[in-house]
Design a protein around this motif. Structure first.
Motif, mmCIF file in Angstrom:
data_model
loop_
_atom_site.group_PDB
_atom_site.id
_atom_site.type_symbol
_atom_site.label_atom_id
_atom_site.label_comp_id
_atom_site.label_asym_id
_atom_site.label_seq_id
_atom_site.Cartn_x
_atom_site.Cartn_y
_atom_site.Cartn_z
ATOM 1 N N GLN A 105 0.807 -1.020 0.002
ATOM 2 C CA GLN A 105 0.113 -0.015 -0.203
ATOM 3 C C GLN A 105 0.860 1.336 -0.063
ATOM 4 O O GLN A 105 1.915 1.213 0.714
ATOM 5 C CB GLN A 105 -0.924 -0.093 1.086
ATOM 6 C CG GLN A 105 -2.127 1.333 1.297
ATOM 7 C CD GLN A 105 -2.995 0.992 2.224
ATOM 8 O OE1 GLN A 105 -2.788 0.195 3.096
ATOM 9 N NE2 GLN A 105 -3.922 1.527 2.285
ATOM 10 N N ARG A 106 0.453 2.514 -0.822
ATOM 11 C CA ARG A 106 1.164 3.543 -0.722
ATOM 12 C C ARG A 106 0.543 4.510 -0.207
ATOM 13 O O ARG A 106 -0.714 4.488 0.031
ATOM 14 C CB ARG A 106 1.331 3.906 -2.171
ATOM 15 C CG ARG A 106 2.247 2.902 -3.144
ATOM 16 C CD ARG A 106 1.859 3.098 -4.521
ATOM 17 N NE ARG A 106 3.074 2.392 -5.345
ATOM 18 C CZ ARG A 106 2.714 1.041 -5.642
ATOM 19 N NH1 ARG A 106 1.666 0.645 -5.348
ATOM 20 N NH2 ARG A 106 3.652 0.260 -6.589
ATOM 21 N N THR A 107 1.166 5.674 0.328
ATOM 22 C CA THR A 107 0.428 6.865 1.018
ATOM 23 C C THR A 107 -0.434 7.549 0.024
ATOM 24 O O THR A 107 -0.119 7.535 -1.278
ATOM 25 C CB THR A 107 1.463 7.740 1.406
ATOM 26 O OG1 THR A 107 2.327 8.364 0.388
ATOM 27 C CG2 THR A 107 2.219 7.275 2.796
ATOM 28 N N GLN A 108 -1.447 8.242 0.210
ATOM 29 C CA GLN A 108 -2.323 8.995 -0.744
ATOM 30 C C GLN A 108 -1.521 9.812 -1.481
ATOM 31 O O GLN A 108 -1.652 10.105 -2.694
ATOM 32 C CB GLN A 108 -3.578 9.452 -0.097
ATOM 33 C CG GLN A 108 -4.514 9.917 -1.018
ATOM 34 C CD GLN A 108 -5.686 10.367 -0.500
ATOM 35 O OE1 GLN A 108 -6.462 9.606 -0.158
ATOM 36 N NE2 GLN A 108 -6.226 11.807 -0.585
ATOM 37 N N ARG B 279 1.780 9.687 -2.229
ATOM 38 C CA ARG B 279 2.470 8.973 -3.255
ATOM 39 C C ARG B 279 1.508 8.729 -4.544
ATOM 40 O O ARG B 279 2.200 8.898 -5.481
ATOM 41 C CB ARG B 279 3.133 7.856 -2.627
ATOM 42 C CG ARG B 279 3.530 6.837 -3.553
ATOM 43 C CD ARG B 279 4.880 7.228 -4.398
ATOM 44 N NE ARG B 279 5.399 6.294 -5.421
ATOM 45 C CZ ARG B 279 6.040 5.335 -5.124
ATOM 46 N NH1 ARG B 279 6.402 5.121 -3.941
ATOM 47 N NH2 ARG B 279 6.303 4.459 -6.158
#
Length: 289
Positions: free
Chosen positions: A67-70, A72
């Protein structure tokens, strides 16, 4: 009689034409966020349905990895690394990217039930009106969109930065309830050993909080095609089939026992004027469950 060179050239031109035709008909690859949660899995299933309703123009390929940060993901969208993302909308996000203004979860995120301390159910059984509820303290994250909504409706909100902190503050009596999305509290009730928490049984907050698909400002064609596919799926009923048959959504609706809850409808002053609140078919109607 045609010469051998003319025949060969004609055959070559035919094969080149066939290759060009095949290439012209090949679907465009669309990259999306990776699947790391039930929500991601649902969004990908819905996107596949959408692309089925856009005449096979696109082929979805979710990215792999964690999962990536929003932040990113937003940068990946802007740079063309990813073509589509999904997120609860807010004014800042709508200025950075192009929102497809059809709530993909039918506003499900805006349906909140409470985590409470074990033994406190009687306190909530006495709540009859919104004014009664305002006498209780609710815990929220400092920067969450829900916090602004609840404060704007006059609810008594206690905030902190970290999610884990809210759990321990609830257990310690710093506030009375922790509002969570309908699908969330069932797994969170056993957040940590020693915490004495349970899911409140009879109250629900409801407000408009749409989750949209987003594309880059440059991808106007994709955005229009996704909107077209969504509207076609809504019209033929297949959108609702995907939504109500999703295992996580179905389980949350069953556990929440919404039909037997006291519902308080709140206004959401953070919504854009373009939010399609005048299209009832786009939103979950708790009165019909």
């Amino acid at each position: 009689m045609f010469s051998k060179s003319v025949i060969i050239n004609t055959i070559l031109m035919f094969f080149l034409w066939c290759a060009a035709a095949v290439q012209a008909q090949a679907p465009t690859k669309i990259s999306s966020m990776p699947i790391v949660s039930d929500l991601d899995r649902y969004a990908v299933e819905l996107l596949k349905l959408v692309f089925e309703h856009t005449d096979g123009k696109y082929r979805l390929e979710p990215q792999t990895g964690e999962q990536r940060t929003q932040g990113r993901v937003i940068e990946d969208i802007k740079n063309g690394v990813t073509q589509i993302m999904w997120a609860a909308t807010d004014p800042t996000l709508e200025t950075e990217l192009t929102p497809i203004r059809i709530p993909i979860l039918k506003g499900f995120l805006g349906h909140r039930i409470f985590l409470i301390r074990k033994g406190d159910q009687a306190k909530f059984d006495r709540v009859r009106t919104l004014e009664d509820l305002k006498q209780l303290k609710l815990g929220q994250g400092t920067t969450w969109a829900d916090t602004k909504i609840m404060k704007a409706n006059g609810l008594n909100i206690v905030t902190t930065q970290k999610f884990a902190g809210l759990m321990y503050m609830l257990d310690g009596g710093r506030f009375d309830a922790f509002p969570r999305g309908v699908q969330e509290p069932w797994s969170e009730v056993n957040f940590a050993p020693g915490l004495e928490l349970e899911v409140e049984k009879r109250i629900m907050l409801v407000y408009k909080m749409p989750m949209y698909f987003f594309t880059s400002k440059a991808n106007t064609t994709i955005a229009k095609d996704i909107e077209l596919g969504l509207n076609r799926a809504i019209a033929d009923g297949s959108f609702d089939k995907v939504f109500f048959n999703d295992p996580a959504i179905r389980a949350a609706l069953e556990k929440a026992d919404i039909k037997n809850r006291l519902i308080f409808h709140l206004d959401n002053p953070t919504l854009s004027k373009e939010t399609p609140i005048d299209r009832p078919e786009l939103w979950l109607d708790v009165e019909k469950l």
